[in-house]
Design a protein around this motif. Sequence first.
Motif, PDB file in Angstrom:
ATOM      1  N   SER A 127      -5.006  31.450  47.778  1.00 24.48           N
ATOM      2  CA  SER A 127      -5.855  31.610  48.967  1.00 24.48           C
ATOM      3  C   SER A 127      -5.275  32.608  49.956  1.00 24.48           C
ATOM      4  O   SER A 127      -5.821  32.792  51.041  1.00 24.48           O
ATOM      5  CB  SER A 127      -6.050  30.250  49.655  1.00 24.48           C
ATOM      6  OG  SER A 127      -6.668  29.330  48.784  1.00 24.48           O
ATOM      7  N   GLY A 128      -4.148  33.221  49.595  1.00 22.43           N
ATOM      8  CA  GLY A 128      -3.519  34.179  50.490  1.00 22.43           C
ATOM      9  C   GLY A 128      -2.609  33.551  51.525  1.00 22.43           C
ATOM     10  O   GLY A 128      -2.100  34.250  52.408  1.00 22.43           O
ATOM     11  N   GLU A 129      -2.372  32.239  51.430  1.00 24.04           N
ATOM     12  CA  GLU A 129      -1.504  31.557  52.381  1.00 24.04           C
ATOM     13  C   GLU A 129      -0.041  31.711  51.961  1.00 24.04           C
ATOM     14  O   GLU A 129       0.278  31.609  50.770  1.00 24.04           O
ATOM     15  CB  GLU A 129      -1.847  30.071  52.458  1.00 24.04           C
ATOM     16  CG  GLU A 129      -3.262  29.764  52.912  1.00 24.04           C
ATOM     17  CD  GLU A 129      -3.599  28.284  52.773  1.00 24.04           C
ATOM     18  OE1 GLU A 129      -4.207  27.736  53.706  1.00 24.04           O
ATOM     19  OE2 GLU A 129      -3.253  27.697  51.725  1.00 24.04           O
ATOM     20  N   THR A 130       0.821  31.928  52.927  1.00 23.71           N
ATOM     21  CA  THR A 130       2.245  31.954  52.652  1.00 23.71           C
ATOM     22  C   THR A 130       2.746  30.522  52.569  1.00 23.71           C
ATOM     23  O   THR A 130       2.673  29.775  53.543  1.00 23.71           O
ATOM     24  CB  THR A 130       3.009  32.711  53.748  1.00 23.71           C
ATOM     25  OG1 THR A 130       2.561  34.074  53.766  1.00 23.71           O
ATOM     26  CG2 THR A 130       4.503  32.683  53.496  1.00 23.71           C
ATOM     27  N   VAL A 131       3.220  30.125  51.396  1.00 23.76           N
ATOM     28  CA  VAL A 131       3.687  28.757  51.219  1.00 23.76           C
ATOM     29  C   VAL A 131       5.197  28.643  51.443  1.00 23.76           C
ATOM     30  O   VAL A 131       5.701  27.617  51.892  1.00 23.76           O
ATOM     31  CB  VAL A 131       3.287  28.198  49.839  1.00 23.76           C
ATOM     32  CG1 VAL A 131       1.767  28.078  49.736  1.00 23.76           C
ATOM     33  CG2 VAL A 131       3.814  29.057  48.710  1.00 23.76           C
TER      34      VAL A 131
END
Length: 465
Positions: A126-130
Amino acid sequence: MQYIENKTFAELKLGDSAELTRTLKSEDIELFAVMSGDVNPAHVDADFAKSDTFHKVIAHGMWGGALISAVLGTELPGPGTIYLNQNLSFRHAVCLGDTVTVRVTVAGLSAEHHHVTLDCQCINQSGETVIEGQALVVAPTEKLRRPRTTLPDVHLHMRGARFDALIKATTALDPVTTAVVHPCDALSLQGALEAGDKGMIIPILIGPKAKIEAAAAEIERDLSGIEIVDVPHSHAAAEQAVALARAGKVHMLMKGKLHTDELLGPVVNKQTGLRTERRMSHVFALDVPTYPKPLLISDAAINIFPDLQTKCDIVQNAIDLAHALGIILPKVALLSAVETVTAKIPSTLDAAALCKMASRGQITGGLLDGPLGFDNAVSKAAAQTKGILSDVAGDADILIVPDMEAGNMIAKQLIYLAGADAAGIVLGARVPIVLTSRADGLISRLASAAIAQLFVHHQASGAHS
């Protein structure tokens, strides 16, 4: 051949980057837990995870950290890199099915000690930095190019899990009154008492009372409230157990410390035994680590060289058991040395005849195919290589062997070389018989009792063939 190649300190520039992408599978979590010993239920217990913060199973945080290490060690700078420091900030959970792209980027170079600072980032689909952070490494100064090491195949198997599922399937069922024949050693007595504790059976212990009590003392069990039928020896115990079954006072027999022929002798007696119109046969239920479902094998313990009619009964007994275990349409592979019918190999003729008997309604409730080699019965790849088109090949629930010698060897090879767990019962008599080996452990004995209990209730429901 694939290779991995490094970038030396002299080759590195600010802004250089490398990445890899992985999708999180349940096997990744299990393998990481085995390797690290981290069995936090948020990672390995789906029921717990539903009620936890993220409402689903999540990866160990350091799974992502390990992927960063993989990029540093194999891509940038690559082989010869020495890890000095790593800081990480965990921003979002990584859940099963998430696809994570791991990227490292050169952010600083120090020539004095060949130190390299790299920005590290893990980004989900989703393009989130985890995960994000920085690594400090010593970069290699010599060029290296090495063949990429081929990693070993890993097969994850939760020992006893399928047998535990069988045992759990009995929790809603009433216990079955069971004659436990000559339970005069610690292991057989413990198996019977544990099955009683779990509500699978109501044990009636038949044998020399003094020996039974001595075995109970050895395992520190109190026999208060448990019926003991005192008889002088194992032969008398078997005869008394059969008499109780004929009278309808017990609905299952369980082998204790006596030879199989001692137990089955009174069972097959034409006047006073438990014979039916169906030939008796033994069914192994195996939990094989490399096979995706339980595997039934018959007959590996009773019928030495069965003729066609005996094989018909062996097949039907195994199908009936599969139904009791919840397999709606069991796939039955009729084994031989080859896949073609030839008069030179009698088992191929029997296999062909059994398939025709099934198509004419003489065998019911299963899907039969044969002759099939063992490889083609359990491996789709092997069946496809030989051009075998079959719904059974490569996906068998039941293996029917040519004779007892072959069956016994197949079962024991799977147990001792493939790490299979084994349970087993005898069918075709008026009541099922739990027939365990002296080498069987507690879980095998409990699983055998569970299988017999499920069979008794299935038969009582009138759902059998």
